[in-house]
Design a protein around this motif. Structure first.
Motif, PDB file in Angstrom:
ATOM      1  N   ASN A 161       0.836  -1.199   0.000  1.00 35.78           N
ATOM      2  CA  ASN A 161       0.000   0.000   0.000  1.00 35.78           C
ATOM      3  C   ASN A 161       0.872   1.250   0.000  1.00 35.78           C
ATOM      4  OD1 ASN A 161      -2.272  -1.889   0.860  1.00 35.78           O
ATOM      5  ND2 ASN A 161      -0.894  -2.020   2.607  1.00 35.78           N
ATOM      6  N   LEU A 162       0.372   2.309  -0.641  1.00 34.80           N
ATOM      7  CA  LEU A 162       1.152   3.539  -0.758  1.00 34.80           C
ATOM      8  C   LEU A 162       0.287   4.757  -0.449  1.00 34.80           C
ATOM      9  CD1 LEU A 162       3.705   5.148  -1.711  1.00 34.80           C
ATOM     10  CD2 LEU A 162       2.694   5.112  -4.011  1.00 34.80           C
ATOM     11  N   PHE A 167      -3.747   2.580  -3.214  1.00 31.87           N
ATOM     12  CA  PHE A 167      -3.154   3.906  -3.161  1.00 31.87           C
ATOM     13  C   PHE A 167      -4.091   4.852  -2.423  1.00 31.87           C
ATOM     14  CE2 PHE A 167      -1.599   1.756  -6.893  1.00 31.87           C
ATOM     15  CZ  PHE A 167      -0.258   2.107  -6.985  1.00 31.87           C
ATOM     16  N   CYS A 168      -3.506   5.707  -1.595  1.00 30.45           N
ATOM     17  CA  CYS A 168      -4.261   6.744  -0.896  1.00 30.45           C
ATOM     18  C   CYS A 168      -3.581   8.086  -1.160  1.00 30.45           C
ATOM     19  CB  CYS A 168      -4.326   6.460   0.599  1.00 30.45           C
ATOM     20  SG  CYS A 168      -5.244   7.704   1.528  1.00 30.45           S
ATOM     21  N   ASP A 206      -6.758   0.608  -7.362  1.00 29.74           N
ATOM     22  CA  ASP A 206      -7.599   0.947  -6.214  1.00 29.74           C
ATOM     23  C   ASP A 206      -7.038   2.239  -5.613  1.00 29.74           C
ATOM     24  OD1 ASP A 206      -8.756   1.210  -3.684  1.00 29.74           O
ATOM     25  OD2 ASP A 206      -8.803  -0.936  -3.308  1.00 29.74           O
ATOM     26  N   ILE A 207      -7.699   3.365  -5.883  1.00 30.62           N
ATOM     27  CA  ILE A 207      -7.185   4.676  -5.467  1.00 30.62           C
ATOM     28  C   ILE A 207      -8.245   5.393  -4.644  1.00 30.62           C
ATOM     29  CG2 ILE A 207      -6.181   6.860  -6.215  1.00 30.62           C
ATOM     30  CD1 ILE A 207      -5.644   5.517  -8.954  1.00 30.62           C
ATOM     31  N   SER A 220      -0.848  -3.378   8.223  1.00 24.51           N
ATOM     32  CA  SER A 220       0.184  -3.348   9.266  1.00 24.51           C
ATOM     33  C   SER A 220       1.300  -2.379   8.924  1.00 24.51           C
ATOM     34  CB  SER A 220       0.767  -4.749   9.479  1.00 24.51           C
ATOM     35  OG  SER A 220       1.348  -5.228   8.275  1.00 24.51           O
ATOM     36  N   ASP A 221       1.443  -2.077   7.629  1.00 25.80           N
ATOM     37  CA  ASP A 221       2.466  -1.134   7.198  1.00 25.80           C
ATOM     38  C   ASP A 221       2.082  -0.544   5.846  1.00 25.80           C
ATOM     39  OD1 ASP A 221       4.235  -2.511   4.892  1.00 25.80           O
ATOM     40  OD2 ASP A 221       3.608  -4.040   6.331  1.00 25.80           O
ATOM     41  N   PHE A 222       2.793   0.485   5.450  1.00 26.66           N
ATOM     42  CA  PHE A 222       2.504   1.128   4.162  1.00 26.66           C
ATOM     43  C   PHE A 222       3.729   1.920   3.713  1.00 26.66           C
ATOM     44  CE2 PHE A 222       1.242   3.973   7.543  1.00 26.66           C
ATOM     45  CZ  PHE A 222       1.645   5.238   7.134  1.00 26.66           C
ATOM     46  N   PHE A 223       3.808   2.143   2.411  1.00 32.80           N
ATOM     47  CA  PHE A 223       4.820   3.018   1.852  1.00 32.80           C
ATOM     48  C   PHE A 223       4.272   4.446   1.845  1.00 32.80           C
ATOM     49  CE2 PHE A 223       5.943  -1.094   0.060  1.00 32.80           C
ATOM     50  CZ  PHE A 223       7.323  -1.114   0.220  1.00 32.80           C
ATOM     51  N   LEU A 224       5.183   5.396   1.849  1.00 29.30           N
ATOM     52  CA  LEU A 224       4.817   6.811   1.826  1.00 29.30           C
ATOM     53  C   LEU A 224       5.770   7.553   0.917  1.00 29.30           C
ATOM     54  CD1 LEU A 224       3.448   9.442   3.051  1.00 29.30           C
ATOM     55  CD2 LEU A 224       5.307   9.395   4.736  1.00 29.30           C
TER      56      LEU A 224
END
Length: 244
Positions: A2-3, A46-47, A71-72, A101-105
């Motif tokens: 996830n980002l 993506f968020c 999926d945005i 549990s975690d995500f990229f940024l």
């Protein structure tokens, strides 16, 4: 994977009337480029955190979804006058609602060589620390970077971050604007906000003493921060040279 992409800034140094993430270079917006590259390396959710020019991002959303079959989600940060840490915190509900549990940024106005992203994804695959930051070694591949504006990092001999800021006098790495974070990072951000500290760097500093802020060296690839007209020109030049 996830980002979260931060695209809330006020564009005070590069105001083209649209969010910097919607600036087009070589026929593609910076936002579309992010989604294309990160999806290639395994990101499937993506968020986008909007702020300034949020309506323009909403208009762009259907085309982004269609172009990338992705999926945005867009979440709006009404306090985009605050620093970037507050924008990250806006993603808390998205992370929790999706059981992540975690995500990229990363930042919507940064540009990476696709292989830079791929190497960081591979190297950060086992997340042992609350925060992992992709850093680069000062050298020929990044001599175009604005030294006065880049965030500088001092790391020890086993890659833990010792200090981080744009103004630290001693440093041996550059902050590239790409992170992998555990979900508990939001507790750290809240502690920072309680002290009226709103930058990502200030929250990273709170993790240093507990050895929870680790650097991941990704060198030899090109990246840039499109923050002002000079950055925009240098990014165009790097693309013309096939380095991005």
């Amino acid at each position: 994977m996830n980002l979260v992409i931060l695209a809330a800034g006020k564009n005070t140094r590069l105001d083209t009337g649209i969010p910097k993430s919607l600036v087009t270079l070589n026929g593609e917006t910076l936002m579309s480029r992010h989604i294309r590259i990160f999806k290639r390396h395994g990101v499937n959710k993506f968020c986008i955190i909007s702020g300034y020019g949020a309506d323009k991002l909403e208009v762009a959303l259907p085309k982004l979804k269609e172009a990338h079959d992705a999926d945005i989600t867009i979440l709006h940060n009404e306090r985009f006058d605050l620093e970037n840490g507050f924008s990250v915190f806006r993603a808390k509900e998205w992370v929790e609602n999706n059981g992540m549990s975690d995500f990229f940024l990363t930042m919507g106005d940064h540009v990476f060589d696709p292989e830079f992203v791929g190497e960081f994804v591979r190297k950060s695959n086992v997340l042992e620390n609350t925060l992992q930051l992709a850093v680069d070694m000062p050298g020929e591949s990044n001599k175009h970077i604005d030294i006065d504006d880049v965030t500088k990092v001092l790391v020890d001999d086993v890659d833990f971050i010792k200090s981080i800021s744009k103004t630290i006098p001693e440093y041996n790495r550059y902050d590239t604007g790409l992170f992998r974070l555990k979900a508990e990072i939001f507790d750290v951000f809240q502690k920072s906000f309680d002290q009226e500290e709103y930058t990502i760097s200030e929250s990273v500093s709170k993790l240093i003493a507990d050895k929870q802020a680790k650097s991941v060296l990704v060198e030899g690839y090109t990246w840039n921060d499109v923050d002002n007209p000079d950055d925009l020109r240098s990014t165009k030049d790097l693309m013309d040279q096939k380095r991005l």
